[in-house]
Write a protein that holds these residues in place. Sequence first.
Motif, PDB file in Angstrom:
ATOM      1  N   ALA A   1     -14.397  -9.466  -1.117  1.00  0.00           N
ATOM      2  CA  ALA A   1     -13.792  -8.218  -0.629  1.00  0.00           C
ATOM      3  C   ALA A   1     -12.356  -8.475  -0.174  1.00  0.00           C
ATOM      4  CB  ALA A   1     -14.619  -7.651   0.520  1.00  0.00           C
ATOM      5  N   PHE A   2     -12.119  -9.601   0.488  1.00  0.00           N
ATOM      6  CA  PHE A   2     -10.787  -9.936   0.938  1.00  0.00           C
ATOM      7  C   PHE A   2      -9.837 -10.110  -0.243  1.00  0.00           C
ATOM      8  CE2 PHE A   2      -7.680 -13.324   1.804  1.00  0.00           C
ATOM      9  CZ  PHE A   2      -6.976 -12.754   2.854  1.00  0.00           C
ATOM     10  N   PHE A   3     -10.268 -10.865  -1.239  1.00  0.00           N
ATOM     11  CA  PHE A   3      -9.403 -11.100  -2.403  1.00  0.00           C
ATOM     12  C   PHE A   3      -9.257  -9.858  -3.274  1.00  0.00           C
ATOM     13  CE2 PHE A   3     -10.499 -15.590  -1.490  1.00  0.00           C
ATOM     14  CZ  PHE A   3      -9.214 -16.042  -1.246  1.00  0.00           C
ATOM     15  N   ALA A   4     -10.247  -9.001  -3.265  1.00  0.00           N
ATOM     16  CA  ALA A   4     -10.141  -7.753  -4.037  1.00  0.00           C
ATOM     17  C   ALA A   4      -9.071  -6.833  -3.441  1.00  0.00           C
ATOM     18  CB  ALA A   4     -11.500  -7.050  -4.080  1.00  0.00           C
ATOM     19  N   THR A   5      -8.977  -6.778  -2.146  1.00  0.00           N
ATOM     20  CA  THR A   5      -7.958  -5.921  -1.511  1.00  0.00           C
ATOM     21  C   THR A   5      -6.564  -6.518  -1.721  1.00  0.00           C
ATOM     22  OG1 THR A   5      -8.235  -7.030   0.629  1.00  0.00           O
ATOM     23  CG2 THR A   5      -9.501  -5.010   0.244  1.00  0.00           C
ATOM     24  N   ARG A   6      -6.436  -7.818  -1.754  1.00  0.00           N
ATOM     25  CA  ARG A   6      -5.125  -8.449  -1.968  1.00  0.00           C
ATOM     26  C   ARG A   6      -4.690  -8.345  -3.431  1.00  0.00           C
ATOM     27  NH1 ARG A   6      -3.143 -12.045   2.113  1.00  0.00           N
ATOM     28  NH2 ARG A   6      -1.991 -13.061   0.457  1.00  0.00           N
ATOM     29  N   ALA A   7      -5.644  -8.311  -4.359  1.00  0.00           N
ATOM     30  CA  ALA A   7      -5.309  -8.241  -5.778  1.00  0.00           C
ATOM     31  C   ALA A   7      -4.790  -6.852  -6.170  1.00  0.00           C
ATOM     32  CB  ALA A   7      -6.524  -8.601  -6.625  1.00  0.00           C
ATOM     33  N   VAL A   8      -5.217  -5.821  -5.452  1.00  0.00           N
ATOM     34  CA  VAL A   8      -4.812  -4.466  -5.768  1.00  0.00           C
ATOM     35  C   VAL A   8      -3.357  -4.246  -5.376  1.00  0.00           C
ATOM     36  CG1 VAL A   8      -5.250  -2.020  -5.237  1.00  0.00           C
ATOM     37  CG2 VAL A   8      -7.160  -3.616  -5.533  1.00  0.00           C
ATOM     38  N   LYS A   9      -2.895  -4.829  -4.281  1.00  0.00           N
ATOM     39  CA  LYS A   9      -1.523  -4.632  -3.799  1.00  0.00           C
ATOM     40  C   LYS A   9      -0.564  -5.463  -4.649  1.00  0.00           C
ATOM     41  CE  LYS A   9      -3.040  -3.776   0.865  1.00  0.00           C
ATOM     42  NZ  LYS A   9      -3.037  -4.236   2.229  1.00  0.00           N
ATOM     43  N   PRO A  10       0.578  -4.863  -5.043  1.00  0.00           N
ATOM     44  CA  PRO A  10       1.568  -5.597  -5.841  1.00  0.00           C
ATOM     45  C   PRO A  10       2.348  -6.599  -5.080  1.00  0.00           C
ATOM     46  CG  PRO A  10       2.175  -3.273  -5.720  1.00  0.00           C
ATOM     47  CD  PRO A  10       0.920  -3.455  -4.951  1.00  0.00           C
TER      48      PRO A  10
END
Length: 98
Positions: free
Chosen positions: A89-98
């Motif tokens: 979940a942590f890495f998924a939120t960081r991957a969405v942001k440019p």
Amino acid sequence: MGQPRRTYTDDFKAGAVDRLYEPGATQGSVAKELGITGTQLKTWRLEIEAFGLTEAKRRQKSDAAELDRLRKENKRLAQKVEILHKASAFFATRAVKP
């Protein structure tokens, strides 16, 4: 001088005790057929039953220990899964942001 002491194999003893459970068999009749005393046969039966009880208790303790070990392992694995969910979940939120 008395008669020499006779020894019997474990298989013979087990077979003699098994015959006690046949329909119509009595301790006296089985002992007479085998040429032993009723007391000997009773002693063998009690020994075999006690061993079975001891074996069952040993198996029960072993099963309880195994169950305890598996519960601890299950808890540890559940914690690992929870950590992986949080990390994804942590890495998924960081991957969405440019």
